[in-house]
Design a protein around this motif. Structure first.
Motif, PDB file in Angstrom:
ATOM      1  N   THR A   1       2.389  -3.031  -6.909  1.00 52.69           N
ATOM      2  CA  THR A   1       0.968  -3.333  -6.945  1.00 52.69           C
ATOM      3  C   THR A   1       0.714  -4.801  -6.646  1.00 52.69           C
TER       4      THR A   1
ATOM      5  N   LYS B   1       1.750   4.578  -7.799  1.00 53.20           N
ATOM      6  CA  LYS B   1       1.977   3.287  -8.425  1.00 53.20           C
ATOM      7  C   LYS B   1       2.680   3.420  -9.771  1.00 53.20           C
TER       8      LYS B   1
ATOM      9  N   ASP C   1       9.649   4.554  -1.193  1.00 55.11           N
ATOM     10  CA  ASP C   1       8.701   4.981  -0.162  1.00 55.11           C
ATOM     11  C   ASP C   1       7.498   5.721  -0.725  1.00 55.11           C
ATOM     12  N   SER C   2       7.447   5.853  -2.041  1.00 55.16           N
ATOM     13  CA  SER C   2       6.307   6.531  -2.669  1.00 55.16           C
ATOM     14  C   SER C   2       5.152   5.552  -2.839  1.00 55.16           C
ATOM     15  N   ASN C   3       3.924   6.042  -2.657  1.00 50.10           N
ATOM     16  CA  ASN C   3       2.762   5.182  -2.916  1.00 50.10           C
ATOM     17  C   ASN C   3       2.127   5.491  -4.273  1.00 50.10           C
TER      18      ASN C   3
ATOM     19  N   GLU D   1       0.809  -1.222   0.000  1.00 49.59           N
ATOM     20  CA  GLU D   1       0.000   0.000   0.000  1.00 49.59           C
ATOM     21  C   GLU D   1       0.837   1.264   0.000  1.00 49.59           C
ATOM     22  N   GLN D   2       1.905   1.293   0.786  1.00 46.56           N
ATOM     23  CA  GLN D   2       2.758   2.477   0.876  1.00 46.56           C
ATOM     24  C   GLN D   2       4.031   2.329   0.055  1.00 46.56           C
ATOM     25  N   THR D   3       3.944   1.580  -1.030  1.00 44.83           N
ATOM     26  CA  THR D   3       5.063   1.413  -1.956  1.00 44.83           C
ATOM     27  C   THR D   3       4.557   1.681  -3.368  1.00 44.83           C
TER      28      THR D   3
END
Length: 308
Positions: free
Chosen positions: A31, A180, A176-178, A26-28
């Motif tokens: 998918t 996608k 660390d980016s969400n 979710e916080q990456t």
């Protein structure tokens, strides 16, 4: 692996592990479709027989093993030879674990592992539903193998996610980016996850690193195809949207998301197609499915599409 079996395996994986995977990514920038596709490619071909033979998740995961190279295959990294493993700390114990697991795997999937087990003193080199390589035994992770950590899905998933995020960082993405990543770039990440970054060439797109002989495709191409099937199963973003070609002279369907890629065909004006995702610079290229079967056929320039 036939497309119908791929879809069945994706559905089964998502039903059994999807919630845990979705929470972890979710916080990456990764998918659920990507992680499911990696699992299906790495070990999906042996799942059916395992599921018929065991009753618990742990028993199932124990037998998700592979990579039957043999000691004479010219493996260049640890353990290249049986003696190398036996000489390592707790090597004899690890060798016994490896042989015992191979024996169980051969009993459940004899066509895949039977003759390999009976041939001298072979062991397998990939462990877990995502195939964590035994080379990591010699890189500070021996306890994971000695404890058969691949029988714990969360531990197994964590190993895979870390490798995937390292591959994403190699391509310049923030782990660390969400936000996608597109399916196309995720497939590139999959290729690096599987075969390493040493031979990566940005000009070759998905046609690089590891050739899968049985499929007559590269690893990244297969993961790309599987993700589109997974997106259709999940009903993810853009998965069910249909568009029409809105260019009077038609649109060139290309093999990748830029004009550098080969033209596969001309898609006529008014053609209905499914939009699977975006790729290329500024996500200006639309990845499309022309046959409504969840499989990507190529890329078209997205400015010339309109909603059906």
């Amino acid at each position: 692996m036939e497309k119908n079996n791929v879809k069945k395996n994706i559905i089964w994986f998502i039903e059994n592990f999807g919630d845990r995977v979705a929470k972890r990514v979710e916080q990456t920038p990764l998918t659920l479709s990507f992680v499911a596709s990696i699992a299906v490619h790495e070990t999906g071909y042996i799942w059916s027989n395992i599921r018929k033979s065991v009753s618990t998740e742990e028993e199932f995961l124990e037998l998700c093993v592979g990579d039957k190279l043999g000691w004479d295959a010219g493996r260049s990294y640890f353990p290249a030879k049986k003696k190398t493993l036996l000489d390592a700390p707790n090597g004899p114990k690890m060798y016994k674990i490896a042989r015992d697991v191979l024996k169980k795997a051969a009993a459940v999937n004899p066509k895949t592992f039977g003759s390999y087990f009976h041939d001298s003193d072979n062991i397998l080199f990939g462990y877990g539903i995502f195939q964590y390589d035994l080379l990591f035994y010699n890189e500070g992770d021996s306890q994971y193998f000695l404890e058969k950590g691949w029988m714990d899905f969360d531990r197994c998933l964590e190993k895979a996610i870390e490798e995937m995020l390292l591959a994403a960082e190699f391509l310049g993405y923030d782990r660390d980016s969400n936000e996608k990543i597109s399916n196309y770039d995720l497939a590139l990440i999959g290729a690096i996850y599987n075969g390493g970054s040493k031979d990566y060439d940005p000009l070759r797109g998905l046609k690089q690193i590891r050739w899968i002989k049985w499929a007559q495709k590269y690893y990244g191409e297969l993961i790309y195809q599987y993700m589109n099937i997974a997106d259709a199963v999940i009903g993810g973003q853009n998965g069910n949207k249909r568009y029409l070609v809105n260019a009077r002279s038609g649109l060139r369907l290309r093999a990748g998301p830029s004009v550098k890629f080969d033209v596969l065909k001309l898609v006529p004006f008014g053609t209905s197609l499914a939009l699977l995702g975006y790729g290329g610079s500024g996500n200006a290229w639309a990845q499309v499915d022309l046959e409504n079967d969840g499989v990507a056929d190529g890329f078209v320039f997205s400015e010339f599409l309109r909603e059906a």
